[in-house]
Design a protein around this motif. Structure first.
Motif, PDB file in Angstrom:
ATOM      1  N   ILE A  47       0.848  -1.242   0.004  1.00 20.43           N
ATOM      2  CA  ILE A  47      -0.091  -0.083  -0.017  1.00 20.43           C
ATOM      3  C   ILE A  47       0.775   1.205  -0.074  1.00 20.43           C
ATOM      4  O   ILE A  47       0.400   2.200  -0.561  1.00 20.43           O
ATOM      5  CB  ILE A  47      -1.001   0.123   1.191  1.00 20.43           C
ATOM      6  CG1 ILE A  47      -2.011   0.971   1.034  1.00 20.43           C
ATOM      7  CG2 ILE A  47      -0.311   0.102   2.461  1.00 20.43           C
ATOM      8  CD1 ILE A  47      -3.134   0.796  -0.002  1.00 20.43           C
ATOM      9  N   ALA A  48       2.195   1.204   0.689  1.00 18.72           N
ATOM     10  CA  ALA A  48       2.666   2.417   0.664  1.00 18.72           C
ATOM     11  C   ALA A  48       3.419   2.705  -0.744  1.00 18.72           C
ATOM     12  O   ALA A  48       3.445   3.872  -1.017  1.00 18.72           O
ATOM     13  CB  ALA A  48       4.105   2.002   1.421  1.00 18.72           C
ATOM     14  N   PHE A  49       3.489   1.919  -1.747  1.00 16.88           N
ATOM     15  CA  PHE A  49       3.625   2.019  -3.172  1.00 16.88           C
ATOM     16  C   PHE A  49       2.521   2.880  -3.644  1.00 16.88           C
ATOM     17  O   PHE A  49       2.703   3.594  -4.545  1.00 16.88           O
ATOM     18  CB  PHE A  49       4.499   0.908  -3.729  1.00 16.88           C
ATOM     19  CG  PHE A  49       5.980   0.531  -3.687  1.00 16.88           C
ATOM     20  CD1 PHE A  49       6.694   1.243  -4.149  1.00 16.88           C
ATOM     21  CD2 PHE A  49       6.250  -0.444  -2.661  1.00 16.88           C
ATOM     22  CE1 PHE A  49       8.122   1.170  -3.823  1.00 16.88           C
ATOM     23  CE2 PHE A  49       7.509  -0.786  -2.519  1.00 16.88           C
ATOM     24  CZ  PHE A  49       8.636  -0.006  -2.984  1.00 16.88           C
ATOM     25  N   ALA A  50       1.221   2.061  -3.470  1.00 13.56           N
ATOM     26  CA  ALA A  50       0.419   2.407  -4.280  1.00 13.56           C
ATOM     27  C   ALA A  50      -0.318   3.877  -3.622  1.00 13.56           C
ATOM     28  O   ALA A  50      -0.970   4.348  -4.352  1.00 13.56           O
ATOM     29  CB  ALA A  50      -0.692   1.355  -3.908  1.00 13.56           C
ATOM     30  N   VAL A  51       0.062   4.249  -2.368  1.00 10.92           N
ATOM     31  CA  VAL A  51      -0.575   5.494  -1.877  1.00 10.92           C
ATOM     32  C   VAL A  51      -0.710   6.833  -2.466  1.00 10.92           C
ATOM     33  O   VAL A  51      -1.302   7.656  -2.750  1.00 10.92           O
ATOM     34  CB  VAL A  51      -0.018   5.753  -0.579  1.00 10.92           C
ATOM     35  CG1 VAL A  51      -0.377   6.977   0.083  1.00 10.92           C
ATOM     36  CG2 VAL A  51      -0.926   4.721   0.629  1.00 10.92           C
TER      37      VAL A  51
END
Length: 233
Positions: A47-51
């Protein structure tokens, strides 16, 4: 603070109870502790990459509140496992739940810096970030003892229901306090006897004081939100 409480409530299940859950309750090998914690970390990483992309499209508010909802649902789902016997617990489902808690936590924690920067003047940011660090850890200070002491005394069912309640309460508080429509520039009034005349330079004085509009944050000159903003919220 509401979202900090949501992260702590669901995160304490992972941080405090994973080892005993895997080895004592489920009787699985120690290596499975690492697998379960890895699933949680993988959720945060993904999710950190997608945020950045999600925030650009939907906004930080939508991403962070969704994260709060995911944390509550994952913690509440974990409670469901506690009402079955240990040999009926499905290991793949636990991996998914721990990963979901990671996703929810990452969706809240990753954009937090942007929200704090937008909500403060440059000279106030060290204090704002220090306050965020302290207050978020205060939430962990509440959740950790509940997860550890509660699981020992009352078992996982009651303990995880309390922690899921904390997560849900935090998410609801954030939803209630964070208005969906929040303009950056707000019209507001400064009293006629304002000491910092540079701030209102070029603004004509009126009967109620100096009325002007600019990007609004709480600081020494703006100690509360304008009445119009509070009413709209």
């Amino acid at each position: 603070m509401g979202l900090n409480l949501a992260v702590a409530g669901a995160g304490a299940i992972v941080m405090v109870n994973t080892v005993n859950l895997v080895q004592d309750t489920l009787g699985r090998p120690a290596a499975d502790v690492a697998w379960l914690l890895s699933a949680n970390g993988l959720g945060v990483l993904v999710i950190a990459f997608a945020v950045p992309m999600l925030s650009a499209r939907f906004g930080d508010r939508a991403v962070m509140l969704t994260g709060g909802g995911v944390l509550f649902l994952a913690a509440a789902s974990a409670v469901g496992f506690t009402f079955t016997s240990a040999d009926q617990w499905q290991w793949p489902a636990l991996l998914v739940l721990w990963a979901a808690i990671g996703v929810g936590s990452g969706a809240i924690l990753t954009p937090t810096g942007n929200v704090l920067r937008r909500s403060s003047a440059p000279h106030d940011r060290p204090a704002v970030f220090a306050a965020q660090f302290s207050l978020s850890h205060a939430c962990w200070l509440l959740a950790y003892p509940i997860a550890g002491w509660g699981a020992t005394v009352a078992g996982y069912s009651v303990t995880w229901m309390v922690l899921a309640g904390l997560a849900g309460t935090g998410a609801c508080v954030a939803l209630w306090c964070w208005p969906a429509r929040e303009p950056e520039a707000l019209e507001h009034v400064h009293p006629a006897d304002i000491t910092d005349l540079d701030h209102v330079r070029g603004t004509a004085a009126t009967a109620v004081g100096y009325v002007h509009t600019h990007t609004f944050v709480i600081d020494e000159l703006h100690r509360q939100w304008p009445q119009r903003c509070r009413s709209a919220a």
